[in-house]
Design an enzyme around this catalytic site. Structure first.
Site, mmCIF file in Angstrom:
data_model
loop_
_atom_site.group_PDB
_atom_site.id
_atom_site.type_symbol
_atom_site.label_atom_id
_atom_site.label_comp_id
_atom_site.label_asym_id
_atom_site.label_seq_id
_atom_site.Cartn_x
_atom_site.Cartn_y
_atom_site.Cartn_z
ATOM 1 N N TYR A 24 0.847 -1.196 0.000
ATOM 2 C CA TYR A 24 0.000 0.000 0.000
ATOM 3 C C TYR A 24 0.885 1.250 0.000
ATOM 4 O O TYR A 24 1.669 1.468 0.930
ATOM 5 C CB TYR A 24 -0.952 0.025 1.209
ATOM 6 C CG TYR A 24 -2.008 -1.071 1.226
ATOM 7 C CD1 TYR A 24 -2.238 -1.897 0.126
ATOM 8 C CD2 TYR A 24 -2.794 -1.279 2.349
ATOM 9 C CE1 TYR A 24 -3.196 -2.897 0.151
ATOM 10 C CE2 TYR A 24 -3.768 -2.271 2.383
ATOM 11 C CZ TYR A 24 -3.960 -3.080 1.274
ATOM 12 O OH TYR A 24 -4.921 -4.084 1.305
ATOM 13 N N SER A 36 -4.815 -14.208 1.405
ATOM 14 C CA SER A 36 -5.764 -13.267 0.813
ATOM 15 C C SER A 36 -5.997 -13.650 -0.636
ATOM 16 O O SER A 36 -5.036 -13.715 -1.422
ATOM 17 C CB SER A 36 -5.239 -11.831 0.910
ATOM 18 O OG SER A 36 -6.178 -10.941 0.338
ATOM 19 N N ALA A 41 -17.811 -1.946 -2.129
ATOM 20 C CA ALA A 41 -17.395 -2.075 -3.531
ATOM 21 C C ALA A 41 -16.724 -0.777 -3.990
ATOM 22 O O ALA A 41 -17.080 -0.213 -5.035
ATOM 23 C CB ALA A 41 -18.575 -2.461 -4.417
ATOM 24 N N GLU A 47 -19.815 7.555 9.910
ATOM 25 C CA GLU A 47 -21.025 6.981 9.300
ATOM 26 C C GLU A 47 -20.904 5.449 9.232
ATOM 27 O O GLU A 47 -21.827 4.732 9.619
ATOM 28 C CB GLU A 47 -21.234 7.553 7.886
ATOM 29 C CG GLU A 47 -22.455 6.939 7.202
ATOM 30 C CD GLU A 47 -22.672 7.419 5.765
ATOM 31 O OE1 GLU A 47 -22.057 8.429 5.347
ATOM 32 O OE2 GLU A 47 -23.453 6.762 5.062
HETATM 33 N N1 NAP Z 1 -6.569 -8.153 0.660
HETATM 34 C C1 NAP Z 1 -6.809 -7.421 -0.404
HETATM 35 O O1 NAP Z 1 -6.453 -7.770 -1.527
HETATM 36 C C2 NAP Z 1 -7.520 -6.115 -0.226
HETATM 37 C C3 NAP Z 1 -7.963 -5.399 -1.347
HETATM 38 C C4 NAP Z 1 -8.638 -4.206 -1.138
HETATM 39 C C5 NAP Z 1 -8.839 -3.738 0.148
HETATM 40 N N2 NAP Z 1 -8.365 -4.439 1.230
HETATM 41 C C6 NAP Z 1 -8.554 -3.946 2.626
HETATM 42 O O2 NAP Z 1 -9.910 -3.629 2.856
HETATM 43 C C7 NAP Z 1 -10.024 -2.263 3.245
HETATM 44 C C8 NAP Z 1 -11.335 -1.702 2.774
HETATM 45 O O3 NAP Z 1 -11.398 -1.781 1.345
HETATM 46 P P1 NAP Z 1 -11.979 -0.556 0.542
HETATM 47 O O4 NAP Z 1 -11.270 0.692 0.930
HETATM 48 O O5 NAP Z 1 -12.011 -0.939 -0.891
HETATM 49 O O6 NAP Z 1 -13.463 -0.514 1.175
HETATM 50 P P2 NAP Z 1 -14.822 0.077 0.598
HETATM 51 O O7 NAP Z 1 -15.689 0.271 1.799
HETATM 52 O O8 NAP Z 1 -15.362 -0.768 -0.480
HETATM 53 O O9 NAP Z 1 -14.430 1.481 -0.047
HETATM 54 C C9 NAP Z 1 -13.933 2.511 0.778
HETATM 55 C C10 NAP Z 1 -13.977 3.821 0.016
HETATM 56 O O10 NAP Z 1 -15.339 4.187 -0.270
HETATM 57 C C11 NAP Z 1 -15.542 5.563 -0.003
HETATM 58 N N3 NAP Z 1 -16.408 5.643 1.183
HETATM 59 C C12 NAP Z 1 -16.306 4.938 2.344
HETATM 60 N N4 NAP Z 1 -17.297 5.240 3.185
HETATM 61 C C13 NAP Z 1 -18.055 6.153 2.572
HETATM 62 C C14 NAP Z 1 -19.235 6.824 2.938
HETATM 63 N N5 NAP Z 1 -19.820 6.592 4.117
HETATM 64 N N6 NAP Z 1 -19.768 7.711 2.058
HETATM 65 C C15 NAP Z 1 -19.197 7.941 0.856
HETATM 66 N N7 NAP Z 1 -18.071 7.320 0.436
HETATM 67 C C16 NAP Z 1 -17.501 6.427 1.285
HETATM 68 C C17 NAP Z 1 -14.158 6.144 0.294
HETATM 69 O O11 NAP Z 1 -13.530 6.512 -0.931
HETATM 70 P P3 NAP Z 1 -13.620 8.012 -1.564
HETATM 71 O O12 NAP Z 1 -14.071 8.965 -0.498
HETATM 72 O O13 NAP Z 1 -12.263 8.278 -2.065
HETATM 73 O O14 NAP Z 1 -14.602 7.858 -2.677
HETATM 74 C C18 NAP Z 1 -13.427 4.964 0.863
HETATM 75 O O15 NAP Z 1 -12.036 5.052 0.786
HETATM 76 C C19 NAP Z 1 -8.772 -1.598 2.654
HETATM 77 O O16 NAP Z 1 -8.415 -0.419 3.301
HETATM 78 C C20 NAP Z 1 -7.752 -2.682 2.875
HETATM 79 O O17 NAP Z 1 -7.299 -2.668 4.211
HETATM 80 C C21 NAP Z 1 -7.723 -5.616 1.047
#
Ligand code: NAP
Length: 324
Positions: A54, A154, A213, A295
């Site tokens: 990351y 993973s 997503a 939220e």
């Molecule tokens: N193992 C793996 O391969 C893998 C892959 C991906 C992720 N992960 C882990 O999983 C965690 C979560 O994944 P993700 O970040 O993709 O989760 P997600 O919940 O699908 O997306 C998070 C993103 O959505 C937006 N967001 C979140 N809450 C919001 C809200 N209440 N209202 C409006 N926009 C909102 C933000 O982006 P914006 O504000 O920029 O739009 C935020 O960074 C990562 O941080 C990582 O630790 C692991």
């Protein structure tokens, strides 16, 4: 916040956790990351997810600095990292799970995180070019040397996870305890079908990713790509097709109707839906600002509102857009 056992291990993780992919080092500097972690902590989060790759190590540096300033007792929080892609160039530094890379990688992560051990360490993807036996031994040794407490995978296939588990069983080595798969309303197959036997047979715990997503399940992509969103980040262009998919956005609009009835936001509904699966140990959330963390943490209160009747209505909305 409730705490759940990480699979068959005795470790208890908060049912919602907080990760750093995309955000740390890109959208969040150290101060903002620290504020987000503090907001998650205030809501009861005890697990903070990270990975070597990351922001090419920067995300670990930021989390390390934040943890130092926050000065929480080490026993009270869980930190992870993950290895596979590597952050330097060379035949033993990229896209591998060989012993040489893994043993070097953990030392780099601990240095950047300013910790003497991580709690969870993941093999970030499978490596078909390294025998699973070599990887299992390296992960075992990492734990025996006190650099990590539990290891997992993973996005490994069920067959790969079982092969690693059985190998460890046969040689009395540390077994993989958890998997970190993508899991959300539009991405369900692996968690609900492929891994079905592993929860009982191997005691597998899940720390699931991308519950929204990448933001699609907040409803904010229904009118196009907001300029301050993940979809607008040039190197995240690969997500745009999915984020702006008309069928998925139409489903999100319908889900919003259910969210209103339940007195929550559609983001909270989507996160709570992931946590409602009893095989999920923790749902790793992500956020680019403190208001999102607050939220999203509200989803903990929504889980109990997801009655079988509500779950059936959610399924009938999403089934037309998820692959069979
Ligand atoms: N193992 C793996 O391969 C893998 C892959 C991906 C992720 N992960 C882990 O999983 C965690 C979560 O994944 P993700 O970040 O993709 O989760 P997600 O919940 O699908 O997306 C998070 C993103 O959505 C937006 N967001 C979140 N809450 C919001 C809200 N209440 N209202 C409006 N926009 C909102 C933000 O982006 P914006 O504000 O920029 O739009 C935020 O960074 C990562 O941080 C990582 O630790 C692991």
């Amino acid at each position: 916040m409730n705490y759940r056992r990480l699979g068959r291990s005795g470790l208890k993780v908060s049912e919602l956790s907080f990760g750093s992919w995309v955000t740390y080092g890109n959208q969040l500097d150290t101060g903002a990351a620290r504020e987000c972690m503090a907001a998650a902590w205030d809501a009861g989060v005890n697990f903070f997810d990270n990975a070597e790759v990351y922001a090419a190590g920067k995300s670990e540096e930021i989390m390390g600095e934040a943890l130092k300033k926050l000065a929480w007792p080490r026993l009270k929080y869980i930190v992870s990292t993950k290895f596979f892609w590597g952050i330097t160039d060379g035949p033993n530094e990229k896209s591998t799970l060989n012993r040489k890379y893994l043993m070097n990688a953990i030392d780099g992560s601990l240095r950047r995180l300013q910790l003497d051990h991580v709690d969870l360490v993941y093999c970030h993807r499978p490596d078909p070019a390294t025998p699973i036996e070599e990887t299992v031994w390296a992960m075992h040794d990492m734990i025996e040397r006190g650099k990590a407490l539990y290891w997992g995978t993973s996005e490994w296939s069920a067959a790969e996870i079982m092969a690693a588990w059985q190998l460890a069983e046969r040689h009395h080595l540390r077994k993989p305890v958890m998997e970190q798969p993508e899991y959300n309303l539009f991405h369900r197959g692996r968690v609900e079908r492929e891994y079905a036997r592993l929860y009982e047979d191997a005691g597998l715990g899940l720390t699931t990713w991308s519950p929204l997503a990448s933001g699609l399940l907040t409803g904010k992509y229904r009118a196009g790509i907001p300029p301050d969103s993940r979809g607008a980040i040039p190197r995240m262009k690969f997500l745009v097709g999915d984020l702006t998919d008309p069928a998925k956005n139409a489903a999100v609009a319908k889900l919003e109707g259910i969210a209103v009835e339940l007195g929550c936001s559609v983001a909270q509904l989507a996160i709570a839906w992931c946590a409602a699966n009893a095989n999920v140990s923790t749902v790793i959330t992500g956020a680019s600002r403190v208001s999102q963390v607050r939220e999203n943490m509200g989803a903990a209160d929504v889980i109990a509102r997801l009655t079988p009747e509500v779950m059936a209505r959610i399924d009938s909305i999403t089934k037309s857009v998820i692959p069979a």
